[in-house]
Design a protein around this motif. Sequence first.
Motif, PDB file in Angstrom:
ATOM      1  N   THR A   1      15.311 -21.870  20.483  1.00 20.12           N
ATOM      2  CA  THR A   1      15.846 -21.826  19.116  1.00 20.12           C
ATOM      3  C   THR A   1      16.614 -20.530  18.895  1.00 20.12           C
ATOM      4  OG1 THR A   1      14.037 -23.202  18.289  1.00 20.12           O
ATOM      5  CG2 THR A   1      15.226 -21.869  16.669  1.00 20.12           C
ATOM      6  N   GLU A   2      16.082 -19.410  19.404  1.00 18.15           N
ATOM      7  CA  GLU A   2      16.763 -18.129  19.270  1.00 18.15           C
ATOM      8  C   GLU A   2      18.026 -18.046  20.121  1.00 18.15           C
ATOM      9  OE1 GLU A   2      14.418 -14.680  19.977  1.00 18.15           O
ATOM     10  OE2 GLU A   2      12.809 -15.277  18.611  1.00 18.15           O
ATOM     11  N   HIS A   3      18.023 -18.765  21.248  1.00 17.75           N
ATOM     12  CA  HIS A   3      19.147 -18.679  22.191  1.00 17.75           C
ATOM     13  C   HIS A   3      19.613 -20.093  22.547  1.00 17.75           C
ATOM     14  CE1 HIS A   3      18.200 -14.435  22.594  1.00 17.75           C
ATOM     15  NE2 HIS A   3      16.940 -14.767  22.817  1.00 17.75           N
ATOM     16  N   PRO A   4      20.355 -20.728  21.653  1.00 17.51           N
ATOM     17  CA  PRO A   4      20.743 -22.132  21.855  1.00 17.51           C
ATOM     18  C   PRO A   4      21.686 -22.358  23.034  1.00 17.51           C
ATOM     19  CG  PRO A   4      21.847 -21.193  19.933  1.00 17.51           C
ATOM     20  CD  PRO A   4      20.818 -20.201  20.356  1.00 17.51           C
ATOM     21  N   ALA A   5      22.265 -21.305  23.586  1.00 18.55           N
ATOM     22  CA  ALA A   5      23.154 -21.475  24.742  1.00 18.55           C
ATOM     23  C   ALA A   5      22.386 -21.600  26.054  1.00 18.55           C
ATOM     24  CB  ALA A   5      24.131 -20.304  24.833  1.00 18.55           C
ATOM     25  N   VAL A   6      21.065 -21.433  25.995  1.00 13.87           N
ATOM     26  CA  VAL A   6      20.236 -21.550  27.196  1.00 13.87           C
ATOM     27  C   VAL A   6      19.794 -23.002  27.369  1.00 13.87           C
ATOM     28  CG1 VAL A   6      18.094 -20.842  28.322  1.00 13.87           C
ATOM     29  CG2 VAL A   6      19.420 -19.173  27.020  1.00 13.87           C
ATOM     30  N   ALA A   7      19.879 -23.500  28.595  1.00 14.89           N
ATOM     31  CA  ALA A   7      19.351 -24.826  28.950  1.00 14.89           C
ATOM     32  C   ALA A   7      18.214 -24.623  29.941  1.00 14.89           C
ATOM     33  CB  ALA A   7      20.441 -25.699  29.554  1.00 14.89           C
ATOM     34  N   LEU A   8      17.038 -25.147  29.630  1.00 15.26           N
ATOM     35  CA  LEU A   8      15.828 -24.857  30.392  1.00 15.26           C
ATOM     36  C   LEU A   8      15.355 -26.086  31.158  1.00 15.26           C
ATOM     37  CD1 LEU A   8      13.713 -22.584  30.859  1.00 15.26           C
ATOM     38  CD2 LEU A   8      12.434 -23.555  28.941  1.00 15.26           C
ATOM     39  N   GLN A   9      15.059 -25.881  32.440  1.00 12.70           N
ATOM     40  CA  GLN A   9      14.410 -26.913  33.256  1.00 12.70           C
ATOM     41  C   GLN A   9      13.056 -26.371  33.696  1.00 12.70           C
ATOM     42  OE1 GLN A   9      15.464 -27.727  37.487  1.00 12.70           O
ATOM     43  NE2 GLN A   9      16.019 -29.758  36.726  1.00 12.70           N
ATOM     44  N   VAL A  10      11.992 -27.095  33.387  1.00 12.28           N
ATOM     45  CA  VAL A  10      10.636 -26.598  33.612  1.00 12.28           C
ATOM     46  C   VAL A  10       9.935 -27.437  34.671  1.00 12.28           C
ATOM     47  CG1 VAL A  10       8.368 -26.289  32.563  1.00 12.28           C
ATOM     48  CG2 VAL A  10      10.414 -25.647  31.297  1.00 12.28           C
ATOM     49  N   ARG A  11       9.269 -26.751  35.594  1.00 21.37           N
ATOM     50  CA  ARG A  11       8.362 -27.388  36.552  1.00 21.37           C
ATOM     51  C   ARG A  11       6.949 -26.907  36.224  1.00 21.37           C
ATOM     52  NH1 ARG A  11      10.887 -28.778  41.748  1.00 21.37           N
ATOM     53  NH2 ARG A  11      13.112 -28.317  41.659  1.00 21.37           N
ATOM     54  N   ILE A  12       6.052 -27.824  35.892  1.00 19.65           N
ATOM     55  CA  ILE A  12       4.685 -27.442  35.547  1.00 19.65           C
ATOM     56  C   ILE A  12       3.732 -27.918  36.641  1.00 19.65           C
ATOM     57  CG2 ILE A  12       2.773 -27.934  33.983  1.00 19.65           C
ATOM     58  CD1 ILE A  12       4.499 -27.623  31.684  1.00 19.65           C
ATOM     59  N   GLY A  13       2.924 -27.001  37.119  1.00 18.57           N
ATOM     60  CA  GLY A  13       1.936 -27.343  38.143  1.00 18.57           C
ATOM     61  C   GLY A  13       1.342 -26.078  38.718  1.00 18.57           C
ATOM     62  N   ASP A  14       0.174 -26.202  39.316  1.00 19.41           N
ATOM     63  CA  ASP A  14      -0.520 -25.032  39.843  1.00 19.41           C
ATOM     64  C   ASP A  14      -0.235 -24.774  41.317  1.00 19.41           C
ATOM     65  OD1 ASP A  14      -1.879 -24.133  37.493  1.00 19.41           O
ATOM     66  OD2 ASP A  14      -3.132 -25.903  37.630  1.00 19.41           O
ATOM     67  N   ARG A  15       0.381 -25.711  42.000  1.00 14.77           N
ATOM     68  CA  ARG A  15       0.769 -25.457  43.387  1.00 14.77           C
ATOM     69  C   ARG A  15       1.995 -24.560  43.410  1.00 14.77           C
ATOM     70  NH1 ARG A  15      -1.681 -28.212  47.332  1.00 14.77           N
ATOM     71  NH2 ARG A  15      -3.060 -29.921  46.736  1.00 14.77           N
ATOM     72  N   LEU A  16       1.984 -23.565  44.284  1.00 18.18           N
ATOM     73  CA  LEU A  16       3.074 -22.602  44.350  1.00 18.18           C
ATOM     74  C   LEU A  16       4.318 -23.268  44.923  1.00 18.18           C
ATOM     75  CD1 LEU A  16       1.206 -19.438  45.675  1.00 18.18           C
ATOM     76  CD2 LEU A  16       1.656 -20.112  43.320  1.00 18.18           C
TER      77      LEU A  16
END
Length: 301
Positions: A116-131
């Motif tokens: 919201t603070e930085h609308p020019a950022v596009a984020l791709q998230v990987r969630i998991g505990d394996r490195l």
Amino acid sequence: MIRLEDLTIFVLAVDNGSLSAAARVLNIAPAAASAAVKRLEAELGARLLARSTRSLALTQEGERYLAHARRALADLQAGQDSLALSRQAIGGDVSLSMPSDLGRNVLAGWLDDFLTEHPAVALQVRIGDRLVDMFRQRVDAALRYGEPEDSSLVALPLAPDNRRVLCAAPAYFARHGVPQSPDDLLQHNCLRLALSDSTHDQWTFHQANNTQVVRVTGNRVADDGELVRRWAVAGHGIAYKSRLDVLADLRAGRLQPVMTDWQGEVAPLHLICTHRLALSPTLMRLRDFLQERIGGYLADI
């Protein structure tokens, strides 16, 4: 004279496992990448890479030179960044890996605020505990507990003093009693985390000059930290979790800390990158943002 582009191709070839992969990153012909490394080797009078049609490996000379090459590129990039930082806008694509429990239940909301603070950022998230293998899986940064095993990675501290907390639901303690010392855990159902085919079943505790390691057992093991926490909240056993993971449950009374006269293992949270060349203004702002949020979260009564 050593060329900057030759150093860059050498480092990228090592990081990506082949000259052709480095060429793809830079959008140049594989022959041009091979010529660059040969030119660098000729300038140094040393063979840096052992190459075959299917593999690439560092020679002993290459291993010694790699750290110097990384530093040289990092210093040049740092100088460029220092000049450009004030006029660079925060934005662009960022791929981020994070632990399951902290990611879903704490970081996800903070990242909403960051976007919201930085609308020019596009984020791709990987969630998991394996490195994740950050050199092969195209991840810009990772949020991870503990010090990285690979010393070539850059680790920026977010919560350096974070520790593990021994806790369980009040209902569990009502049924099974409260452990008073590490040895008492041998009589309890301990909820364990398994990563990379290794189960975290040796729990370490510190008290003054005394350190005690206990090999715990129990009837539940998971490779997902969130599931371990949920089992604990449901009263199925005792968990040994990062304080950041369980802080909301501790404050709400869903979990109760025990053996508080013993210190748990250190579990520092870092933002990790492959090298300082990857620390864009966007990642640096994200680091500052998360440091602020974590500080407020830990201090919030």
